[in-house]
Design a protein around this motif. Structure first.
Motif, mmCIF file in Angstrom:
data_model
loop_
_atom_site.group_PDB
_atom_site.id
_atom_site.type_symbol
_atom_site.label_atom_id
_atom_site.label_comp_id
_atom_site.label_asym_id
_atom_site.label_seq_id
_atom_site.Cartn_x
_atom_site.Cartn_y
_atom_site.Cartn_z
ATOM 1 N N LYS A 1 -0.024 8.499 -7.351
ATOM 2 C CA LYS A 1 0.676 10.028 -7.408
ATOM 3 C C LYS A 1 1.277 10.450 -8.586
ATOM 4 O O LYS A 1 1.201 10.752 -9.073
ATOM 5 C CB LYS A 1 0.928 10.428 -5.781
ATOM 6 C CG LYS A 1 0.375 10.418 -4.835
ATOM 7 C CD LYS A 1 1.168 11.102 -4.038
ATOM 8 C CE LYS A 1 0.850 10.990 -2.325
ATOM 9 N NZ LYS A 1 0.806 11.312 -1.570
ATOM 10 N N LYS B 1 0.586 3.841 -2.980
ATOM 11 C CA LYS B 1 0.355 4.942 -2.799
ATOM 12 C C LYS B 1 1.283 6.565 -4.136
ATOM 13 O O LYS B 1 0.969 6.915 -4.131
ATOM 14 C CB LYS B 1 0.398 5.837 -1.783
ATOM 15 C CG LYS B 1 -1.217 5.280 -1.272
ATOM 16 C CD LYS B 1 -1.298 5.632 0.263
ATOM 17 C CE LYS B 1 -2.829 5.098 1.446
ATOM 18 N NZ LYS B 1 -2.521 5.314 2.234
ATOM 19 N N GLU C 1 0.994 -1.282 0.012
ATOM 20 C CA GLU C 1 -0.090 -0.134 -0.075
ATOM 21 C C GLU C 1 0.757 1.313 -0.174
ATOM 22 O O GLU C 1 0.893 2.247 -1.132
ATOM 23 C CB GLU C 1 -0.883 0.067 1.154
ATOM 24 C CG GLU C 1 -2.178 0.989 1.322
ATOM 25 C CD GLU C 1 -2.828 1.384 2.837
ATOM 26 O OE1 GLU C 1 -3.429 2.355 2.956
ATOM 27 O OE2 GLU C 1 -1.578 0.745 3.762
ATOM 28 N N LYS C 2 1.850 1.193 0.822
ATOM 29 C CA LYS C 2 2.747 2.406 0.922
ATOM 30 C C LYS C 2 3.695 2.866 -0.405
ATOM 31 O O LYS C 2 3.256 4.210 -0.606
ATOM 32 C CB LYS C 2 4.059 2.072 2.120
ATOM 33 C CG LYS C 2 3.465 1.974 2.529
ATOM 34 C CD LYS C 2 4.781 1.155 3.663
ATOM 35 C CE LYS C 2 4.833 0.844 5.569
ATOM 36 N NZ LYS C 2 5.568 0.721 6.136
#
Length: 432
Positions: A420, A416, A412-413
């Motif tokens: 972006k 994200k 997940e880190k």
């Protein structure tokens, strides 16, 4: 998903328009295709793979699951015997984010567990790509992506390209069939437990079961209940524990005691209670290891047998126990103690192993020898370059669930950050 895939594919092409020329071992045929996946690829649609997919979805990370069989949980659906139940209480076997239905028994049946997994896949909208056998997965150092090549039912090839690869094929991917001297001379059926369904077809037969783990013990009980005459061949030492102690599951009681006491004291307690409940198992040919059951499990991964009634049949003589096999001749087994006996059938309860080294071209995270992560639990779930492992902890479904949660949080880190970056490429003036 398709929009992200299109963007990711364009980025791949911009970085290297001759994607398939980088590695001759990954060359694609004219009839094959290449699919760029923005999220992780999960290899294996068993409980571990489903858990990883669900945890990722809960974090907002899309993934695809590749499965060589035609169904989820193929080991459970296609390679297990009918009377199988979960050996641990259901609260220790549920996958993340979804408990078992309240109406399920404490030890769910095979059919109930499959039903639970199918409901789990539906709840989290997990639709694996079935009949996709992974033949090669390799990290492309130049591109910075994983390239996963599969072969379908009609021998069509597909190459998937992704940033994150999750290996969820597990510890039980391939049946272990030992090479016993004289197997070709035996003359009767020799089958692995992956092909065994019920003792009904062996009624009145003398059956030799090789292997004294949970499967071997339970197959002997099933044979006995169907009026067959089973003999259990025991080469190694084994810990046999009652499934429940003091009104609680042995596993649950052990986990509770470990919160307060060192492992060796808990082991000593388990062995004292087992002796009181089961007696001295060595009298019946089941010698215990010198190391305690929990310590042995922790160091080697060898699981103690949780007795579900087999020992009573051994004590009554309905199930015989013999030492390991020396060799086989025509319908006859010669044991290491020199005794011989005739049998109609041999069933190999000799377990399974990992097949990861046969297709994953990586030698840092996984051992080539046994196909398991080199780093011991709880640190074996993450490798380098976006490689992960789920379901290799030798701690059952509970361990797989722990792995799945860690992996989802870690990906997940990165996801994200990637999201972006993709958003900026698509709308370069939308970010201030």
């Amino acid at each position: 998903m398709d929009y992200l895939r299109e963007i990711e594919g364009k980025r791949l092409h911009d970085r290297n328009p001759r994607l398939h020329d980088r590695n001759p071992n990954m060359m694609m045929t004219k009839s094959s295709r290449c699919i760029c996946i923005p999220g992780p690829i999960i290899i294996g649609a068993g409980p571990s793979g489903l858990a990883a997919a669900a945890c990722l979805k809960e974090k907002g990370v899309p993934s695809i699951v590749l499965e060589r069989s035609h169904c989820i949980a193929s080991l459970w659906q296609l390679k297990t015997y009918d009377r199988l139940r979960l050996h641990l209480p259901k609260q220790f076997c549920e996958l993340p984010l979804m408990p078992f239905p309240e109406g399920f028994q404490t030890y769910p049946t095979k059919q109930q567990f499959i039903q639970y997994l199918e409901s789990y896949a539906r709840k989290f909208d997990i639709s694996p790509n079935f009949n996709q056998s992974v033949v090669c997965a390799e990290y492309d150092q130049v591109l910075g992506f994983w390239r996963v090549r599969t072969v379908g039912l009609k021998k069509e090839e597909t190459e998937y390209v992704c940033r994150w690869l999750i290996v969820a094929t597990g510890e039980n991917a391939e049946a272990v069939v030992p090479n016993i001297e004289g197997m070709e001379e035996f003359g009767g059926p020799i089958m692995h437990t992956s092909l065994y369904r019920s003792g009904g077809v062996f009624r009145g037969k003398k059956v030799l079961v090789v292997g004294c783990g949970n499967s071997g013990m339970e197959v002997c009980l099933d044979l006995c209940n169907h009026n067959a005459s089973p003999t259990l061949a025991v080469r190694d030492t084994v810990h046999v524990l009652p499934r429940e102690m003091l009104g609680r599951s042995t596993f649950g009681l052990s986990m509770w005691l470990l919160k307060w006491l060192p492992m060796r004291l808990v082991d000593r307690f388990l062995l004292i209670v087992s002796r009181l409940v089961l007696g001295d198992t060595a009298r019946y040919g089941l010698r215990r290891p010198q190391m305690g059951p929990l310590e042995l499990k922790n160091l080697s991964g060898k699981t103690p047998v949780l007795d579900v009634g087999t020992l009573a049949k051994i004590k009554s003589g309905d199930i015989k126990v013999s030492p390991g096999i020396e060799r086989l001749t025509r319908h006859t087994a010669e044991f290491v103690n020199g005794k011989t006996e005739k049998f109609d059938t041999i069933i190999l309860a000799t377990g399974y192993n990992s097949n990861v080294p046969s297709w994953l071209k990586e030698k840092e995270m996984f051992s080539v020898k046994d196909g398991l992560p080199k780093r011991p639990f709880p640190n074996g779930w993450k490798g380098e370059s976006g490689l992960y492992a789920v379901g290799f902890t030798k701690r059952g479904l509970l361990g797989a669930s722990m792995d799945a949660k860690r992996i989802a949080e870690d990906i997940e880190k990165s996801w994200k950050v990637e999201a972006k970056h993709i958003s900026y490429i698509s709308h370069p003036f939308s970010l201030q």
